[in-house]
Every structure is written in C-alpha cells, then in structure tokens.
Design a protein around this motif. Structure first.
Motif, PDB file in Angstrom:
ATOM      1  N   LEU A 283      18.608   7.222   2.818  1.00  0.00           N
ATOM      2  CA  LEU A 283      17.493   6.839   1.956  1.00  0.00           C
ATOM      3  C   LEU A 283      16.709   5.678   2.584  1.00  0.00           C
ATOM      4  CD1 LEU A 283      16.426   7.786  -0.720  1.00  0.00           C
ATOM      5  CD2 LEU A 283      17.816   6.067  -1.854  1.00  0.00           C
ATOM      6  N   ARG A 284      17.462   4.763   3.184  1.00  0.00           N
ATOM      7  CA  ARG A 284      16.817   3.624   3.835  1.00  0.00           C
ATOM      8  C   ARG A 284      15.893   4.094   4.955  1.00  0.00           C
ATOM      9  NH1 ARG A 284      19.536  -0.730   7.854  1.00  0.00           N
ATOM     10  NH2 ARG A 284      19.971   1.184   8.984  1.00  0.00           N
ATOM     11  N   ALA A 285      16.312   5.133   5.667  1.00  0.00           N
ATOM     12  CA  ALA A 285      15.482   5.633   6.760  1.00  0.00           C
ATOM     13  C   ALA A 285      14.156   6.173   6.223  1.00  0.00           C
ATOM     14  CB  ALA A 285      16.234   6.713   7.521  1.00  0.00           C
ATOM     15  N   GLN A 286      14.151   6.657   4.983  1.00  0.00           N
ATOM     16  CA  GLN A 286      12.920   7.179   4.380  1.00  0.00           C
ATOM     17  C   GLN A 286      12.072   6.059   3.784  1.00  0.00           C
ATOM     18  OE1 GLN A 286      11.890  10.339   4.381  1.00  0.00           O
ATOM     19  NE2 GLN A 286      13.699  11.013   5.500  1.00  0.00           N
ATOM     20  N   ALA A 287      12.745   5.057   3.248  1.00  0.00           N
ATOM     21  CA  ALA A 287      12.012   3.968   2.577  1.00  0.00           C
ATOM     22  C   ALA A 287      11.646   2.922   3.610  1.00  0.00           C
ATOM     23  CB  ALA A 287      12.875   3.372   1.472  1.00  0.00           C
TER      24      ALA A 287
ATOM     25  N   ASN B 246       0.831  -1.193   0.000  1.00  0.00           N
ATOM     26  CA  ASN B 246       0.000   0.000   0.000  1.00  0.00           C
ATOM     27  C   ASN B 246       0.871   1.250   0.000  1.00  0.00           C
ATOM     28  OD1 ASN B 246      -1.800   2.073   0.450  1.00  0.00           O
ATOM     29  ND2 ASN B 246      -3.134   0.805   1.715  1.00  0.00           N
ATOM     30  N   LEU B 247       0.950   1.884  -1.178  1.00  0.00           N
ATOM     31  CA  LEU B 247       1.853   3.034  -1.321  1.00  0.00           C
ATOM     32  C   LEU B 247       1.326   4.279  -0.614  1.00  0.00           C
ATOM     33  CD1 LEU B 247       3.117   2.827  -5.016  1.00  0.00           C
ATOM     34  CD2 LEU B 247       3.832   1.551  -3.029  1.00  0.00           C
ATOM     35  N   ARG B 248       0.014   4.310  -0.334  1.00  0.00           N
ATOM     36  CA  ARG B 248      -0.489   5.478   0.397  1.00  0.00           C
ATOM     37  C   ARG B 248      -0.107   5.384   1.865  1.00  0.00           C
ATOM     38  NH1 ARG B 248      -4.530   7.974  -2.734  1.00  0.00           N
ATOM     39  NH2 ARG B 248      -3.188   9.155  -4.111  1.00  0.00           N
ATOM     40  N   LEU B 249      -0.153   4.171   2.406  1.00  0.00           N
ATOM     41  CA  LEU B 249       0.223   4.005   3.815  1.00  0.00           C
ATOM     42  C   LEU B 249       1.732   4.062   3.997  1.00  0.00           C
ATOM     43  CD1 LEU B 249      -2.099   1.184   5.183  1.00  0.00           C
ATOM     44  CD2 LEU B 249      -2.237   3.636   5.558  1.00  0.00           C
ATOM     45  N   VAL B 250       2.448   3.400   3.087  1.00  0.00           N
ATOM     46  CA  VAL B 250       3.908   3.365   3.147  1.00  0.00           C
ATOM     47  C   VAL B 250       4.414   3.895   1.805  1.00  0.00           C
ATOM     48  CG1 VAL B 250       5.923   1.892   3.483  1.00  0.00           C
ATOM     49  CG2 VAL B 250       3.777   1.330   4.625  1.00  0.00           C
ATOM     50  N   PRO B 251       4.853   5.152   1.760  1.00  0.00           N
ATOM     51  CA  PRO B 251       5.113   5.765   0.457  1.00  0.00           C
ATOM     52  C   PRO B 251       6.309   5.195  -0.314  1.00  0.00           C
ATOM     53  CG  PRO B 251       5.477   7.347   2.249  1.00  0.00           C
ATOM     54  CD  PRO B 251       4.903   6.119   2.861  1.00  0.00           C
ATOM     55  N   HIS B 252       7.396   4.848   0.363  1.00  0.00           N
ATOM     56  CA  HIS B 252       8.595   4.432  -0.372  1.00  0.00           C
ATOM     57  C   HIS B 252       9.029   3.028   0.027  1.00  0.00           C
ATOM     58  CE1 HIS B 252       8.569   8.642  -1.182  1.00  0.00           C
ATOM     59  NE2 HIS B 252       9.004   8.990   0.004  1.00  0.00           N
ATOM     60  N   TRP B 253       9.531   2.277  -0.953  1.00  0.00           N
ATOM     61  CA  TRP B 253       9.862   0.865  -0.732  1.00  0.00           C
ATOM     62  C   TRP B 253      11.258   0.514  -1.227  1.00  0.00           C
ATOM     63  CZ3 TRP B 253       6.442  -2.982   1.190  1.00  0.00           C
ATOM     64  CH2 TRP B 253       5.174  -2.490   1.551  1.00  0.00           C
ATOM     65  N   LEU B 254      11.904  -0.365  -0.488  1.00  0.00           N
ATOM     66  CA  LEU B 254      13.172  -0.966  -0.913  1.00  0.00           C
ATOM     67  C   LEU B 254      12.872  -2.411  -1.308  1.00  0.00           C
ATOM     68  CD1 LEU B 254      15.943  -0.367   1.780  1.00  0.00           C
ATOM     69  CD2 LEU B 254      15.968   0.349  -0.600  1.00  0.00           C
ATOM     70  N   VAL B 255      13.291  -2.802  -2.501  1.00  0.00           N
ATOM     71  CA  VAL B 255      13.098  -4.186  -2.942  1.00  0.00           C
ATOM     72  C   VAL B 255      14.483  -4.770  -3.211  1.00  0.00           C
ATOM     73  CG1 VAL B 255      12.049  -5.696  -4.669  1.00  0.00           C
ATOM     74  CG2 VAL B 255      10.880  -3.590  -3.996  1.00  0.00           C
ATOM     75  N   ILE B 256      14.974  -5.606  -2.291  1.00  0.00           N
ATOM     76  CA  ILE B 256      16.350  -6.079  -2.417  1.00  0.00           C
ATOM     77  C   ILE B 256      16.374  -7.596  -2.611  1.00  0.00           C
ATOM     78  CG2 ILE B 256      18.622  -6.189  -1.265  1.00  0.00           C
ATOM     79  CD1 ILE B 256      17.735  -3.331  -2.022  1.00  0.00           C
ATOM     80  N   GLY B 257      17.217  -8.047  -3.533  1.00  0.00           N
ATOM     81  CA  GLY B 257      17.366  -9.483  -3.770  1.00  0.00           C
ATOM     82  C   GLY B 257      18.501  -9.725  -4.742  1.00  0.00           C
TER      83      GLY B 257
ATOM     84  N   GLY C  46      14.868  -0.785  -6.298  1.00  0.00           N
ATOM     85  CA  GLY C  46      15.282  -2.178  -6.414  1.00  0.00           C
ATOM     86  C   GLY C  46      16.797  -2.273  -6.395  1.00  0.00           C
ATOM     87  N   GLY C  47      17.315  -3.392  -5.898  1.00  0.00           N
ATOM     88  CA  GLY C  47      18.766  -3.553  -5.911  1.00  0.00           C
ATOM     89  C   GLY C  47      19.182  -4.939  -5.491  1.00  0.00           C
ATOM     90  N   GLN C  48      20.427  -5.287  -5.858  1.00  0.00           N
ATOM     91  CA  GLN C  48      20.941  -6.613  -5.499  1.00  0.00           C
ATOM     92  C   GLN C  48      21.480  -6.628  -4.095  1.00  0.00           C
ATOM     93  OE1 GLN C  48      23.766  -8.356  -8.156  1.00  0.00           O
ATOM     94  NE2 GLN C  48      22.797  -7.361  -9.891  1.00  0.00           N
ATOM     95  N   ARG C  49      22.136  -5.551  -3.756  1.00  0.00           N
ATOM     96  CA  ARG C  49      22.735  -5.477  -2.429  1.00  0.00           C
ATOM     97  C   ARG C  49      22.336  -4.147  -1.848  1.00  0.00           C
ATOM     98  NH1 ARG C  49      28.172  -5.820  -0.655  1.00  0.00           N
ATOM     99  NH2 ARG C  49      26.877  -6.096   1.113  1.00  0.00           N
ATOM    100  N   PHE C  50      22.349  -4.074  -0.570  1.00  0.00           N
ATOM    101  CA  PHE C  50      22.144  -2.783   0.038  1.00  0.00           C
ATOM    102  C   PHE C  50      23.025  -2.799   1.271  1.00  0.00           C
ATOM    103  CE2 PHE C  50      19.931   0.835   1.793  1.00  0.00           C
ATOM    104  CZ  PHE C  50      19.697   1.564   0.651  1.00  0.00           C
ATOM    105  N   GLY C  51      24.221  -2.264   1.137  1.00  0.00           N
ATOM    106  CA  GLY C  51      25.163  -2.342   2.247  1.00  0.00           C
ATOM    107  C   GLY C  51      25.833  -1.019   2.497  1.00  0.00           C
ATOM    108  N   SER C  52      26.719  -1.024   3.475  1.00  0.00           N
ATOM    109  CA  SER C  52      27.359   0.222   3.877  1.00  0.00           C
ATOM    110  C   SER C  52      28.269   0.771   2.786  1.00  0.00           C
ATOM    111  CB  SER C  52      28.145  -0.015   5.158  1.00  0.00           C
ATOM    112  OG  SER C  52      28.918  -1.188   5.004  1.00  0.00           O
ATOM    113  N   GLU C  53      28.670  -0.084   1.825  1.00  0.00           N
ATOM    114  CA  GLU C  53      29.584   0.408   0.784  1.00  0.00           C
ATOM    115  C   GLU C  53      28.906   1.458  -0.095  1.00  0.00           C
ATOM    116  OE1 GLU C  53      27.974  -2.366   0.539  1.00  0.00           O
ATOM    117  OE2 GLU C  53      27.270  -2.592  -1.521  1.00  0.00           O
ATOM    118  N   LEU C  54      27.590   1.554   0.001  1.00  0.00           N
ATOM    119  CA  LEU C  54      26.889   2.556  -0.810  1.00  0.00           C
ATOM    120  C   LEU C  54      27.009   3.956  -0.194  1.00  0.00           C
ATOM    121  CD1 LEU C  54      23.656   0.671  -1.925  1.00  0.00           C
ATOM    122  CD2 LEU C  54      25.855   0.807  -3.050  1.00  0.00           C
ATOM    123  N   GLY C  55      27.544   4.043   1.000  1.00  0.00           N
ATOM    124  CA  GLY C  55      27.797   5.359   1.589  1.00  0.00           C
ATOM    125  C   GLY C  55      26.639   5.892   2.409  1.00  0.00           C
TER     126      GLY C  55
END
Ligand code: ADP
Ligand code: MG
Length: 447
Positions: free
Chosen positions: A351-355, A188-199, A336-345
């Motif tokens: 951004l994660r805190a917002q999504a 539900n994008l109205r309830l949760v506006p931003h999403w991270l899809v990682i795999g 969307g992304g394959q990895r989401f780690g600290s190397e992204l800075g």
C-alpha cells in the motif's frame, strides 16, 4: 604622523562601531542583528569549520584510491590531504542562509543529512535541512530562527454557499497550511492520488484531515470515511459523508462496493475512449476515501481467530486494488495512522508503494519516520525525527516539486469541520450501492 591617518586606527574604529551596533541590535531586532552581525560571523564560521567538519563526518574523498598494495599486503588508509567538497554560501535571508555544495563522486545526499546535527552545532545555527534539488548538488539550508515556531494557520471564514458544479482540476489541489519557505502547503490529489499521513497521538493528523475535509466539502466531491475506532473521529462529518464504515466487516463491504463502482467507471472510460475519468464529457464526482487509523485495518485483535484473519485479508486486498486502480478513476486514499511499520505485514508495504504522497508529523519511533519518508526522501528522515511532540501540526511533506519541505497545517477544529460538513450536507453525492450514513436519520439534513 597623526594617529588619525593610520589605517589601523580606522580599522579599530569600524570594528568597535560594528560590535557596538551588534550589541544594541541583539535584544531589539533579531533580524537586524542577523543581517548586520550574525551573517558575517556565520559566514566566517562555515568557511573555517568546513574542512575539519567534512573530514570528521566522512564527507570527503581521497586523492588516490583508499587502498594500496604494500609488498603483498593490501592496506587501507586516507590521504593526508583529503579532498573536501566545495561550497558556496548564499546571501542572507530573514530566516538564515543556504549553502550549495557540489557532491563528490560516490556521495549521496543522505550522507549530508546524517551529518546535519554536527553541521548545526559547528555553524551554531538553530536547524539545518538537507535537500537535493538537482542531481549532484545538495543545498544545506541553515536557519537561525524557526519560521514555523508559534505559527498558527487559520482557515478563512467559511461563507461561500454550496456551488455543486462539476469538480474541476483545481478543486483537488488543497491548500492545507504553510511551508517553512513561506509558501502555501498544497496537497494536490490529482498529481499525487494517494497519501499517507503518519504521526503519533496528538501530533495533528485529525486536524489535517479536518482541514482537508473543510476544503473538499463545498465541492462536488464524494467523501467516504473508514474509522474502525468506533467512528469517533470521522462521524463529525456524518452529514457530508457519502459512506462510512466503523467495523472491519463494514469496511470490506464499503471497499467492495467502491471497487465495483470504479470498475463501472473504467467501463465508461473505455466506451468513451478516454484514459482518465475526468476526461469524460460528464465526469462523475471524485471520491476521497479517508481512513482514520490504517493499522486498525491490518492488525488482528486475536491472531488465532480465522474468521477475523479472513476478513482482514479481504479488507487489505480490496484496499490495495482501490489504490492500484483508483488513480485514473478519480478515487483517492488518505490513510492516517500512528505508526507505519513492518508489523503491519506485506499488505502495508504494498500500500505504501501506491501511496506516494507522504505527510510525516511527530512520531515516537524512528521506524515510522523511516517507513514514511525513507523510500522517497531518505535525507528528510532526520528532520522528521526532530519534530517534537509540542510542534503539533508540523510535518515533513512534499514541496510539490519533487523534493520535501517542513510545513505546518491549518488549525481546523472538529467543530469547524462539523459545521462545514453540515453546511454542505445537501450536496453530498450519492454513490451506487453505498448508503449515506445520515440517510434515514431523524433530523438528518441530507436527503
Ligand atoms: N496545525 C495545527 N496548528 C496548531 N495546533 C494544532 C495543529 N494541529 C493540531 N493542533 C493541536 O493539537 C491537538 C491534537 O491534534 P489532533 O489532530 O487531534 O492529533 P491526532 O489526530 O494526531 O491525535 C489539537 O487539538 C490542536 O490543539
Ligand atoms: Mg486523531
């Protein structure tokens, strides 16, 4: 006294009949076997093993403080009879059973999640999930079968003709699959506006994005793509996209234009005296920005290239601003992304805190699962790590009620998504300062 009147004899008869029924059911009806034999055995096993298990996995507290003063020495130790948490075992359901545990003071659900593998073996069940639906309580869901094994969720036929009416609230509640509990998986994008899809690669990210696009395409929603891997993934929706960026420079231009656009929306809201854009009398279309590989926005190909670094910083900053301001202005991010780690800075962490919407599919490294789920549902990390590479489209995600659930996405092929996009090309909204990728193309259908 005849043998027929002895209670011992009848007890033996009942037990033998029960075992015989069990043997007969085992091959033929796994569910019947579970209800008749498996559940009572598991019930007994849970009760037998709970105390040693809780002690072994440190799920107990001591009756007295763990420290004592002996002479002038502080000694640490455990009581001989530690207190283990009480548990209540539910009645069986088709897939297994639930165990409700009242946590002892000082315990967290995460401790139980870390013990889930040990619990699974001790109870001899197929899998175990730990959730905490209310304060002070954990529910251990023990499953004897995997409800998602072999499940392929298909889309209903796309037959509806474009109805480009105002996008109402329901339009942004997207049905994208099925959960382990047999409920609809709704993003539900109205309830949760931003999403991270990682795999990891081939875990099902693009397929989930295809499902999302197929859901949104028939409605008055602006879809914007950012695909820095040459546009290979997202250009399939070309005719239905209101904007597409395939290089970092284009992404910066696109994000800047979107930022200007939502600033205009903010002014509109202020003038009308409303707090969210959908409260306006004539609301503009929601905007959904899909970023196929988020790492491409953050990572530099040449760390010494100053120009590239400057461009990267602009891309990160504008994206972050979009995330911060977008929620009330009906601009949504699907990253969307394959990895989401600290190397992204640091940009990635902000951004994660917002999504706050999270979907974690099969990942190759534990850091990604930790990054995607650890800050919202630490107890879900262990389950996400158990999703195998073969379980494509299976994810750990929000259950819509503040907790998490394992779910499987709808199998939507790129061909189906492209078809849907073409079908609804003529309702593609035009956004200020942004050109539609298909405009001006020979044979393009939008226009
Ligand atoms: N929800 C699903 N149900 C069944 N199969 C799926 C599902 N999602 C993905 N797959 C299979 O996995 C393959 C790879 O998926 P894809 O979405 O391209 O992965 P990614 O984008 O993560 O690399 C697909 O071609 C499809 O066969
Ligand atoms: Mg992909």
């Amino acid at each position: 006294m005849s043998v027929l009147t002895s209670p011992g004899f009848w007890f033996l008869v009942v037990v033998t009949a029960w075992l015989a029924a069990g043997v007969a059911l085992k091959g033929r009806s796994p569910v019947g076997y579970w209800y008749a034999v498996g559940y009572p055995l598991t019930w007994a096993r849970i009760n037998w093993t709970w105390r040693p298990l809780a002690v072994e996995r440190n799920l107990f507290v001591n009756r007295s403080s763990g420290r004592a003063l002996v002479g002038d020495l502080i000694v640490r130790g455990s009581d001989l009879r530690p207190i283990v948490p009480r548990l209540w075992i539910s009645r069986p359901n088709r897939a297994g059973l639930n165990v409700r545990i009242r946590m002892l003071p000082g315990q967290t659900p995460e401790q139980y999640a870390q013990a889930s593998e040990a619990i699974m073996h001790a109870w001899r069940v197929q899998s175990v999930r730990v959730t905490s639906p209310s304060r002070g309580v954990v529910i251990i869901t023990a499953m004897v079968t995997d409800p998602l094994a072999g499940v392929v969720v298909r889309n209903p036929e796309v037959t509806a003709v474009a109805a480009a009416g105002p996008a109402d609230r329901a339009v942004l509640a997207l049905l994208v699959g099925i959960t382990e509990a047999g409920r609809s998986w709704i993003m539900n994008l109205r309830l949760v506006p931003h999403w991270l899809v990682i795999g990891a690669t081939r875990s099902g990210k693009s397929t989930l994005i295809h499902a999302i696009v197929s859901r949104l395409a028939p409605h008055n929603v602006a879809l914007v793509g950012v695909d820095l891997k040459g546009g290979l993934e997202l250009s399939v929706y070309g005719p239905r996209l209101s904007g597409l960026a395939t290089t970092r420079a284009e992404a910066v231009d696109l994000f800047t234009a979107l930022l200007d656009l939502i600033m205009d929306r903010m002014t509109l809201c202020k003038v009308a005296g409303v707090r969210a854009v959908w409260e306006l009398p004539d609301p503009p279309p929601p905007i959904v920005v899909i970023v196929d590989e988020i790492a491409e926005v953050f990572l530099l190909t040449n760390p010494r290239d100053r120009e590239e670094a400057a461009l990267r910083d602009r891309a990160t900053n504008t994206l972050l601003r979009l995330a911060q301001l977008g929620a009330a202005l009906d601009l949504h991010l699907l990253l969307g992304g394959q990895r989401f780690g600290s190397e992204l800075g640091p940009g990635a962490t902000a951004l994660r805190a917002q999504a706050t919407g999270r979907v974690c599919m099969h990942v190759n490294d534990s850091e990604s699962a930790q990054m995607v789920l650890g800050d919202v549902w630490p107890e879900a990390v262990a389950t996400a790590q158990l999703i195998t590479a073969e379980e494509r489209g299976t994810a750990v995600t929000s259950d819509g009620n503040g907790s998490w659930v394992r779910a499987r996405g709808t199998l939507t092929s790129p061909v189906e998504a492209a078809e849907t996009a073409r079908m609804y090309a003529r309702i593609t909204p035009v956004l200020d300062r942004i050109t539609r990728p298909w405009d001006g193309r020979a044979g393009g259908e939008a226009g």
